[in-house]
Design a protein around this motif. Structure first.
Motif, PDB file in Angstrom:
ATOM      1  N   LEU A  18       0.865  -1.167   0.000  1.00  0.00           N
ATOM      2  CA  LEU A  18       0.000   0.000   0.000  1.00  0.00           C
ATOM      3  C   LEU A  18       0.909   1.227   0.000  1.00  0.00           C
ATOM      4  N   GLY A  19       1.261   1.698  -1.193  1.00  0.00           N
ATOM      5  CA  GLY A  19       2.189   2.830  -1.282  1.00  0.00           C
ATOM      6  C   GLY A  19       1.469   4.162  -1.334  1.00  0.00           C
ATOM      7  N   THR A  20       2.215   5.224  -1.078  1.00  0.00           N
ATOM      8  CA  THR A  20       1.650   6.571  -1.174  1.00  0.00           C
ATOM      9  C   THR A  20       1.075   6.812  -2.565  1.00  0.00           C
ATOM     10  N   THR A  21       1.805   6.324  -3.576  1.00  0.00           N
ATOM     11  CA  THR A  21       1.408   6.584  -4.961  1.00  0.00           C
ATOM     12  C   THR A  21       0.673   5.404  -5.580  1.00  0.00           C
ATOM     13  N   ASN A  22       1.211   4.209  -5.364  1.00  0.00           N
ATOM     14  CA  ASN A  22       0.658   3.032  -6.036  1.00  0.00           C
ATOM     15  C   ASN A  22       0.415   1.880  -5.061  1.00  0.00           C
ATOM     16  N   THR A  23      -0.646   1.140  -5.344  1.00  0.00           N
ATOM     17  CA  THR A  23      -0.930  -0.072  -4.575  1.00  0.00           C
ATOM     18  C   THR A  23      -0.721  -1.279  -5.487  1.00  0.00           C
ATOM     19  N   ILE A 165      12.900   5.112  -3.083  1.00  0.00           N
ATOM     20  CA  ILE A 165      12.332   6.453  -3.296  1.00  0.00           C
ATOM     21  C   ILE A 165      10.894   6.311  -3.772  1.00  0.00           C
ATOM     22  N   GLY A 166       9.962   6.532  -2.871  1.00  0.00           N
ATOM     23  CA  GLY A 166       8.548   6.414  -3.208  1.00  0.00           C
ATOM     24  C   GLY A 166       7.956   7.789  -3.494  1.00  0.00           C
ATOM     25  N   GLY A 167       6.641   7.864  -3.491  1.00  0.00           N
ATOM     26  CA  GLY A 167       5.981   9.130  -3.752  1.00  0.00           C
ATOM     27  C   GLY A 167       6.121  10.090  -2.580  1.00  0.00           C
ATOM     28  N   GLY A 168       5.957   9.570  -1.358  1.00  0.00           N
ATOM     29  CA  GLY A 168       5.939  10.446  -0.197  1.00  0.00           C
ATOM     30  C   GLY A 168       7.231  10.485   0.587  1.00  0.00           C
ATOM     31  N   GLY A 189      10.204  12.721  -1.671  1.00  0.00           N
ATOM     32  CA  GLY A 189      10.052  11.660  -2.654  1.00  0.00           C
ATOM     33  C   GLY A 189       9.485  12.276  -3.919  1.00  0.00           C
ATOM     34  N   GLY A 190       8.828  11.462  -4.715  1.00  0.00           N
ATOM     35  CA  GLY A 190       8.300  11.932  -5.993  1.00  0.00           C
ATOM     36  C   GLY A 190       7.340  13.113  -5.875  1.00  0.00           C
ATOM     37  N   ASP A 191       6.501  13.120  -4.847  1.00  0.00           N
ATOM     38  CA  ASP A 191       5.522  14.212  -4.725  1.00  0.00           C
ATOM     39  C   ASP A 191       6.211  15.554  -4.516  1.00  0.00           C
ATOM     40  N   ALA A 214       3.336  18.508 -13.700  1.00  0.00           N
ATOM     41  CA  ALA A 214       4.685  18.525 -13.127  1.00  0.00           C
ATOM     42  C   ALA A 214       5.270  17.109 -13.117  1.00  0.00           C
ATOM     43  N   GLU A 215       4.446  16.117 -12.779  1.00  0.00           N
ATOM     44  CA  GLU A 215       4.932  14.735 -12.760  1.00  0.00           C
ATOM     45  C   GLU A 215       5.297  14.270 -14.175  1.00  0.00           C
ATOM     46  N   ALA A 216       4.473  14.666 -15.147  1.00  0.00           N
ATOM     47  CA  ALA A 216       4.760  14.281 -16.537  1.00  0.00           C
ATOM     48  C   ALA A 216       6.098  14.863 -16.994  1.00  0.00           C
ATOM     49  N   ILE A 217       6.378  16.103 -16.598  1.00  0.00           N
ATOM     50  CA  ILE A 217       7.653  16.742 -16.951  1.00  0.00           C
ATOM     51  C   ILE A 217       8.810  15.948 -16.344  1.00  0.00           C
ATOM     52  N   LYS A 218       8.648  15.622 -15.054  1.00  0.00           N
ATOM     53  CA  LYS A 218       9.699  14.894 -14.334  1.00  0.00           C
ATOM     54  C   LYS A 218      10.012  13.564 -15.026  1.00  0.00           C
ATOM     55  N   MET A 219       8.955  12.842 -15.395  1.00  0.00           N
ATOM     56  CA  MET A 219       9.164  11.537 -16.027  1.00  0.00           C
ATOM     57  C   MET A 219       9.784  11.684 -17.412  1.00  0.00           C
ATOM     58  N   ALA A 220       9.392  12.733 -18.128  1.00  0.00           N
ATOM     59  CA  ALA A 220       9.869  12.876 -19.515  1.00  0.00           C
ATOM     60  C   ALA A 220      11.295  13.413 -19.578  1.00  0.00           C
ATOM     61  N   GLY A 294      12.117   1.814  -5.979  1.00  0.00           N
ATOM     62  CA  GLY A 294      10.989   2.736  -5.867  1.00  0.00           C
ATOM     63  C   GLY A 294      10.894   3.556  -7.150  1.00  0.00           C
ATOM     64  N   GLY A 295       9.698   4.009  -7.477  1.00  0.00           N
ATOM     65  CA  GLY A 295       9.484   4.720  -8.739  1.00  0.00           C
ATOM     66  C   GLY A 295      10.397   5.925  -8.917  1.00  0.00           C
ATOM     67  N   GLY A 296      10.688   6.620  -7.814  1.00  0.00           N
ATOM     68  CA  GLY A 296      11.530   7.815  -7.892  1.00  0.00           C
ATOM     69  C   GLY A 296      12.957   7.508  -8.330  1.00  0.00           C
ATOM     70  N   ALA A 297      13.361   6.233  -8.177  1.00  0.00           N
ATOM     71  CA  ALA A 297      14.707   5.818  -8.588  1.00  0.00           C
ATOM     72  C   ALA A 297      14.863   5.895 -10.098  1.00  0.00           C
ATOM     73  N   LEU A 298      13.729   6.021 -10.826  1.00  0.00           N
ATOM     74  CA  LEU A 298      13.784   6.093 -12.288  1.00  0.00           C
ATOM     75  C   LEU A 298      14.192   7.482 -12.786  1.00  0.00           C
ATOM     76  N   LEU A 299      14.332   8.430 -11.864  1.00  0.00           N
ATOM     77  CA  LEU A 299      14.780   9.753 -12.298  1.00  0.00           C
ATOM     78  C   LEU A 299      16.135   9.589 -12.994  1.00  0.00           C
ATOM     79  N   LYS A 300      16.217  10.123 -14.200  1.00  0.00           N
ATOM     80  CA  LYS A 300      17.416   9.891 -15.026  1.00  0.00           C
ATOM     81  C   LYS A 300      18.706  10.303 -14.326  1.00  0.00           C
ATOM     82  N   PRO A 320      11.542  -1.170 -10.459  1.00  0.00           N
ATOM     83  CA  PRO A 320      11.511  -0.502  -9.151  1.00  0.00           C
ATOM     84  C   PRO A 320      10.120  -0.407  -8.522  1.00  0.00           C
ATOM     85  N   PHE A 321       9.072  -0.474  -9.341  1.00  0.00           N
ATOM     86  CA  PHE A 321       7.717  -0.405  -8.782  1.00  0.00           C
ATOM     87  C   PHE A 321       7.323  -1.714  -8.090  1.00  0.00           C
ATOM     88  N   SER A 322       7.995  -2.795  -8.437  1.00  0.00           N
ATOM     89  CA  SER A 322       7.551  -4.110  -7.952  1.00  0.00           C
ATOM     90  C   SER A 322       8.417  -4.714  -6.869  1.00  0.00           C
TER      91      SER A 322
HETATM   92  P1  ADP Z   1       5.000   4.516  -3.500  1.00  0.00           P
HETATM   93  O1  ADP Z   1       5.736   3.327  -2.966  1.00  0.00           O
HETATM   94  O2  ADP Z   1       5.063   5.695  -2.606  1.00  0.00           O
HETATM   95  O3  ADP Z   1       3.605   4.200  -3.934  1.00  0.00           O
HETATM   96  P2  ADP Z   1       6.322   4.199  -6.067  1.00  0.00           P
HETATM   97  O4  ADP Z   1       7.501   3.377  -5.732  1.00  0.00           O
HETATM   98  O5  ADP Z   1       5.196   3.555  -6.792  1.00  0.00           O
HETATM   99  O6  ADP Z   1       5.790   4.999  -4.801  1.00  0.00           O
HETATM  100  O7  ADP Z   1       6.872   5.446  -6.927  1.00  0.00           O
HETATM  101  C1  ADP Z   1       6.016   6.485  -7.277  1.00  0.00           C
HETATM  102  C2  ADP Z   1       6.808   7.720  -7.603  1.00  0.00           C
HETATM  103  O8  ADP Z   1       7.732   7.448  -8.674  1.00  0.00           O
HETATM  104  C3  ADP Z   1       5.919   8.863  -8.082  1.00  0.00           C
HETATM  105  O9  ADP Z   1       6.234  10.044  -7.377  1.00  0.00           O
HETATM  106  C4  ADP Z   1       6.286   8.980  -9.549  1.00  0.00           C
HETATM  107  O10 ADP Z   1       6.143  10.301 -10.027  1.00  0.00           O
HETATM  108  C5  ADP Z   1       7.732   8.554  -9.546  1.00  0.00           C
HETATM  109  N1  ADP Z   1       8.206   8.142 -10.869  1.00  0.00           N
HETATM  110  C6  ADP Z   1       7.665   7.229 -11.700  1.00  0.00           C
HETATM  111  N2  ADP Z   1       8.354   7.158 -12.858  1.00  0.00           N
HETATM  112  C7  ADP Z   1       9.354   8.064 -12.764  1.00  0.00           C
HETATM  113  C8  ADP Z   1      10.407   8.495 -13.643  1.00  0.00           C
HETATM  114  N3  ADP Z   1      10.567   7.965 -14.857  1.00  0.00           N
HETATM  115  N4  ADP Z   1      11.254   9.458 -13.197  1.00  0.00           N
HETATM  116  C9  ADP Z   1      11.100  10.000 -11.976  1.00  0.00           C
HETATM  117  N5  ADP Z   1      10.147   9.647 -11.107  1.00  0.00           N
HETATM  118  C10 ADP Z   1       9.267   8.697 -11.499  1.00  0.00           C
END
Ligand code: ADP
Ligand code: MG
Length: 350
Positions: A18-23, A165-168, A189-191, A214-220, A294-300, A320-322
Motif C-alpha cells: 500500500l504505497g503513497t502513490t501506487n498499490t 524512493i517512493g511518492g511520499g 520523494g516523488g511528490d 509537473a509529474e509528466a515533466i519529471k518523467m519525460a 521505488g518509482g523515484g529511482a527512475l529519475l534519469k 523498481p515499482f515491484s
Molecule cells: P509509493 O511506494 O510511494 O507508492 P512508487 O515506488 O510507486 O511509490 O513510486 C512512485 C513515484 O515514482 C511517483 O512520485 C512517480 O512520479 C515517480 N516516478 C515514476 N516514474 C518516474 C520516472 N521515470 N522518473 C522520476 N520519477 C518517477
C-alpha cells in the motif's frame, strides 16, 4: 468497475504493498495481479455514508477535476495513512477488483509498512486490513521486503543497503541477518519533486501548472545530472501575466535546477547513513554496492549521481515499482521466513 482483474483464484491469500502513490497486490500462485494508483473517489450523501465511485486509475483521472459532492483523494500521505476509514474502503475496492465473482473468503494478508511505523500505527494498519476482510495480517517493513524482492542475501551475515524512493518518502536501510541494522527516512520523494517543478515554473516563468503536469515533466525530461543533449518539453497551463491558458517550452536543465534541493536531500541522507554504518558492514557495501528502488529511482542519472557522491556502485532494481510487492509475495509464499527473521506471531499485539 472494470473486470480486467477478474480471475479464477486458486489461492485465497494476498500480499499488499500500500504505497503513497501506487498499490500492488500479489496473489499466491498468480504473481502480481494489480498495480494501480492509490486513489479513491468517494461521495458522502448528506450524512456520513461513504460511497465509493471509483478506485485506482479511474479515480486518478478525477483528481483535481471533481464537483463539490465528490472527492477524489490519495488517502496515504508521505507514506502514512491519513484516513483509515477511506484506506479500508480503498483496500476493499481493490480486492473486489481482482476477484469479483468468487469473493475472497477471509484471506491471509501480508502487508508492507514503512520502517519506523509506531506500534499504534501498526495496530491501525492491521485493523484496517481486518476490516477489509482479512483473516490474518502479517506486517513487514518495506525495506526488508524490498531487500527480499531485490534478491539480496538478506538473511546472511552480510550488509546490504537499500534506498527506496517512493511518492511520499525516501527510506534508506542497512540490512544484515534478516534485520534492519539502521534506517533513516525523509519526507522527500516523488511528490515533493513534482511540487518543486511546479513552484520553479511558477517563479521563473510566471506560469501555473497542475501537479499531474509537473509529474509528466519529471518523467519525460527530469534528471539528476546533465544528459548528453538537452531535452525540451511543451506544457500547457495558465500564464499568470495574461491570466489565460497557454503553452510553454521548458528544458531538462530547468528541471534539474528545480529538483536540486530534493536530490541533495536524498544524497545527504544516504551519506549520513553510510557514515553511521558499522565498519564490517561498510566493508560489505564496498563489494555489494547500494541498491536503488521505488518509482523515484527512475529519475534519469540519479544512480550515476549517487555513485559519484558515494564512490560505491549503485544498482537500480529491474522493476523498481515491484520490488516491495515481490518481497511481500515471497513472505506470503513462505511464511516461515517471518519466523526465521524473528517476527512475532500475528496474534501478538505489536
Ligand atoms: P509509493 O511506494 O510511494 O507508492 P512508487 O515506488 O510507486 O511509490 O513510486 C512512485 C513515484 O515514482 C511517483 O512520485 C512517480 O512520479 C515517480 N516516478 C515514476 N516514474 C518516474 C520516472 N521515470 N522518473 C522520476 N520519477 C518517477
Ligand atoms: Mg513504495
Amino acid at each position: 468497475m472494470a473486470s480486467k482483474y477478474t480471475l479464477a483464484l486458486s489461492s485465497n491469500d494476498l500480499a499488499i504493498d500500500l504505497g503513497t502513490t501506487n498499490t500492488s497486490v500479489y496473489v499466491q500462485g498468480k504473481g502480481i495481479v494489480l498495480h494501480e494508483p492509490s486513489v479513491i473517489a468517494i461521495s458522502r450523501n448528506g450524512g456520513k455514508d461513504l460511497k465509493v465511485l471509483a478506485v485506482g486509475n479511474a479515480a486518478k483521472q478525477m483528481l483535481g477535476r471533481t464537483p463539490e459532492k465528490i472527492s477524489a483523494v490519495r488517502p496515504i500521505r508521505d507514506g502514512v495513512i491519513a484516513d483509515f476509514e477511506i484506506v479500508g474502503s480503498m483496500l476493499r475496492s481493490f480486492i473486489a477488483l481482482i476477484d469479483r465473482r468468487r469473493g475472497f473468503v477471509k484471506p491471509r494478508v501480508v502487508m508492507s509498512i514503512p520502517t519506523g511505523t509506531t506500534p499504534v500505527e501498526k495496530r491501525a494498519v492491521r485493523e484496517t486490513a481486518l476490516s477489509a476482510g482479512a483473516r490474518e495480517v502479517h506486517l513487514i517493513e518495506e525495506s526488508l521486503a524490498a531487500a527480499m524482492g531485490a534478491g539480496l542475501p538478506f538473511i546472511e551475515p552480510t550488509g546490504s543497503m537499500i534506498v527506496d524512493i517512493g511518492g511520499g518518502r525516501t527510506e534508506v536501510s542497512v540490512i544484515s541477518l534478516g534485520g534492519i541494522v539502521l534506517s533513516r527516512s525523509i519526507r522527500v520523494g516523488g511528490d515533493r519533486m513534482d511540487e518543486a517543478i511546479l513552484q520553479y515554473i511558477k517563479r521563473r516563468y510566471n506560469f501555473l501548472i497542475g501537479s499531474g503536469t509537473a509529474e509528466a515533466i519529471k518523467m519525460a525530461i527530469g534528471n539528476a545530472l546533465p544528459t548528453a543533449s538537452t531535452h525540451t518539453f511543451e506544457i500547457r497551463g495558465r500564464d499568470l501575466v495574461s491570466g489565460i491558458p497557454g503553452t510553454l517550452t521548458i528544458d531538462s536543465n530547468d528541471v534539474r535546477a528545480a529538483l536540486s534541493e530534493e536530490i541533495a536531500a536524498i544524497v545527504e541522507m544516504v551519506r549520513v547513513t553510510l557514515e553511521r554504518t558499522p565498519p564490517e558492514l561498510s566493508a560489505d557495501l564496498i563489494e555489494r554496492g547500494i541498491v536503488l528502488t521505488g518509482g523515484g529511482a527512475l529519475l534519469k542519472h540519479l544512480n550515476l549521481l549517487l555513485e559519484e557522491e558515494t564512490g560505491l556502485p549503485v544498482i537500480l532494481t529491474s522493476d523498481p515499482f515491484s520490488t516491495v510487492i515481490l518481497g511481500c509475495g515471497m513472505v506470503l509464499d513462505n511464511l516461515d521466513i517471518l519466523r526465521r527473521i524473528g517476527y512475532r506471531a500475528p496474534s501478538a499485539s505489536s
